[in-house]
Write a protein that holds these residues in place. Structure first.
Motif, PDB file in Angstrom:
ATOM      1  N   CYS A  33     -21.519   1.636   0.205  1.00 61.30           N
ATOM      2  CA  CYS A  33     -22.030   3.156   0.342  1.00 61.30           C
ATOM      3  C   CYS A  33     -22.988   3.153   1.595  1.00 61.30           C
ATOM      4  O   CYS A  33     -24.153   2.323   1.615  1.00 61.30           O
ATOM      5  CB  CYS A  33     -22.716   3.793  -0.801  1.00 61.30           C
ATOM      6  N   ASP A  35     -25.088   5.840   4.284  1.00 57.61           N
ATOM      7  CA  ASP A  35     -25.288   7.139   4.907  1.00 57.61           C
ATOM      8  C   ASP A  35     -26.179   6.958   5.812  1.00 57.61           C
ATOM      9  O   ASP A  35     -27.454   6.592   5.789  1.00 57.61           O
ATOM     10  CB  ASP A  35     -25.648   8.089   3.842  1.00 57.61           C
ATOM     11  N   TYR A 114     -26.988   8.991  -2.263  1.00 58.82           N
ATOM     12  CA  TYR A 114     -26.338   7.899  -3.372  1.00 58.82           C
ATOM     13  C   TYR A 114     -25.851   8.443  -4.532  1.00 58.82           C
ATOM     14  O   TYR A 114     -24.802   8.263  -4.873  1.00 58.82           O
ATOM     15  CB  TYR A 114     -27.687   6.899  -4.021  1.00 58.82           C
ATOM     16  N   PHE A 117     -22.114   9.367  -3.911  1.00 60.84           N
ATOM     17  CA  PHE A 117     -21.310   8.236  -3.876  1.00 60.84           C
ATOM     18  C   PHE A 117     -21.025   7.769  -5.199  1.00 60.84           C
ATOM     19  O   PHE A 117     -19.746   7.337  -5.733  1.00 60.84           O
ATOM     20  CB  PHE A 117     -21.958   7.061  -3.147  1.00 60.84           C
ATOM     21  N   SER A 120     -18.377  10.383  -6.714  1.00 58.82           N
ATOM     22  CA  SER A 120     -17.181  10.148  -6.133  1.00 58.82           C
ATOM     23  C   SER A 120     -16.304   9.268  -6.877  1.00 58.82           C
ATOM     24  O   SER A 120     -15.173   9.356  -6.938  1.00 58.82           O
ATOM     25  CB  SER A 120     -17.350   9.880  -4.665  1.00 58.82           C
TER      26      SER A 120
END
Length: 379
Positions: A33, A35, A114, A117, A120
């Motif tokens: 992950c 970002d 976070y 993610f 998801s």
């Protein structure tokens, strides 16, 4: 930045076919992950969903390298599968790590990124607190995610899971005393606790109440001061570091900080005849469990005795009731004794006996998913 050879080493571990010898022994999924704007760099590792969604906490730590972070996530996720299996939970094992110093880089934006993610993954992974993350962080993550436990009571959660983690470790310690000395009591026993942070300071509370003689160490002076203040008038010995604690005259050694405390250097130096603590992955590598057994040191497998926290947050999924969760955590005493008995009967170290018991449950219960239910569902 890790080099190509390091990355290929991690990939070999994730995809290695030889890892599939035991039920659920290879990782099902690893998610990276990133970002950039919030600075989030995280790894989510799902080891097994044989028993249900993968439940495990989120660790926030300044890893020396990205490979170290991935390796830690893989190790911790596997441990969660075995922990949840032996705790009798219908949950698989997973773990997440966020790379960075939580005291300097943790922000609302990073935690919420976070959370998205985790969301998801659609419920394959359910998160909770771990080293470097707290109840307040779970509340923030939950603003973007439905699959979060360990939230605050005001937000419908169970609160600090360290409470039942420490209680479970204490139950494991009492079981160890029963097996080693014939009575489930630590009164008068000298117990060394390495790390008196989120879990360790609650464990000290139980030990003091039990009448044990407590020796502690922690890298943070404020943690030592807090324990001393909480037990004013009780003699609590403090030693300089974990190295000194290992060599101190102890009956029980309780590693309650980061993993890898038991290795080829520390095991020969141990004076304690029982090791039972809250830290995850205490055995630095395969073979250490035999080294402990060869020295006559009884090792209570970490993922067995420290399951109280995951029992607490798992109870939150269906609406948290503290008394119910505590009753489940109290069963760690019986599970620990069962593992010691199986180890003795089979002539193997307790860690091996615990692995076998967990793998059997994952295989026996996990295979039931092959029975197709109405509507074409395999829940």
């Amino acid at each position: 930045m890790t080099d190509v050879s390091e990355r290929s080493g991690v990939l070999r571990r994730i995809f290695a076919s030889e890892s599939a010898a035991a039920p659920g022994d290879s990782h099902e999924q690893v998610v990276l992950c990133h970002d950039r704007d919030s600075g989030l760099k995280a790894v989510i590792a799902i080891h097994s969903t044989a028993l249900g969604p993968a439940l495990g906490g989120t660790r926030f730590h300044p890893y020396a390298s990205e490979e170290d972070a991935v390796q830690d996530a893989l190790n911790l996720a596997r441990g969660m599968s075995y922990k949840n299996a032996l705790a009798g939970l219908d949950l698989g094992g997973g773990k997440a790590v966020i790379i960075g110093d939580p005291t300097t880089v943790k922000t609302e934006a990073l935690l919420r990124a976070y959370g998205r993610f985790v969301q998801s993954l659609g419920g394959r992974y359910v998160t909770a607190c771990d080293v470097g993350t707290y109840v307040a962080d779970m509340d923030v993550i939950a603003r973007e995610c439905d699959y979060v436990t360990g939230r605050s009571p005001e937000n419908g959660g169970a609160g600090d899971s360290s409470v039942l983690t420490a209680f479970g470790v204490f139950q494991g310690m009492l079981a160890s005393a029963q097996h080693q000395w014939g009575a489930p009591s630590l009164a008068g026993r000298r117990v060394g606790v390495a790390g008196i942070g989120k879990v360790g300071h609650y464990l000290v509370d139980h030990l003091v109440e039990e009448g044990a003689r407590v020796v502690v160490t922690d890298v943070r002076e404020e943690a030592v001061d807090r324990v001393r203040a909480a037990h004013h008038g009780v003699e609590i010995e403090v030693v300089a570091d974990a190295d000194a604690l290992i060599r101190a005259d102890l009956d029980v050694y309780a590693p309650c900080a980061l993993g890898g405390a038991l290795n080829e250097l520390t095991v020969p130096a141990l004076t304690a005849t029982v090791v039972c603590g809250a830290a995850n992955n205490q055995l630095a590598h395969l073979g250490v469990e035999k080294d402990l057994a060869d020295r006559g040191i009884l090792y209570a497998p970490d993922y067995v005795v420290n399951a109280g926290g995951v029992i607490q947050v798992a109870d939150e999924i269906d609406g948290f009731v503290f008394e119910r969760a505590k009753a489940k955590a109290a069963k760690i005493f019986d599970t620990t004794l069962e593992i010691f008995a199986r180890a003795q009967a089979d002539g193997v170290p307790p860690a091996v006996a615990a692995d076998r018991l967990a793998e059997r449950r994952m295989a026996d219960v996990g295979r039931l998913r092959s029975i197709l239910l109405p509507g074409g569902r395999r829940p």
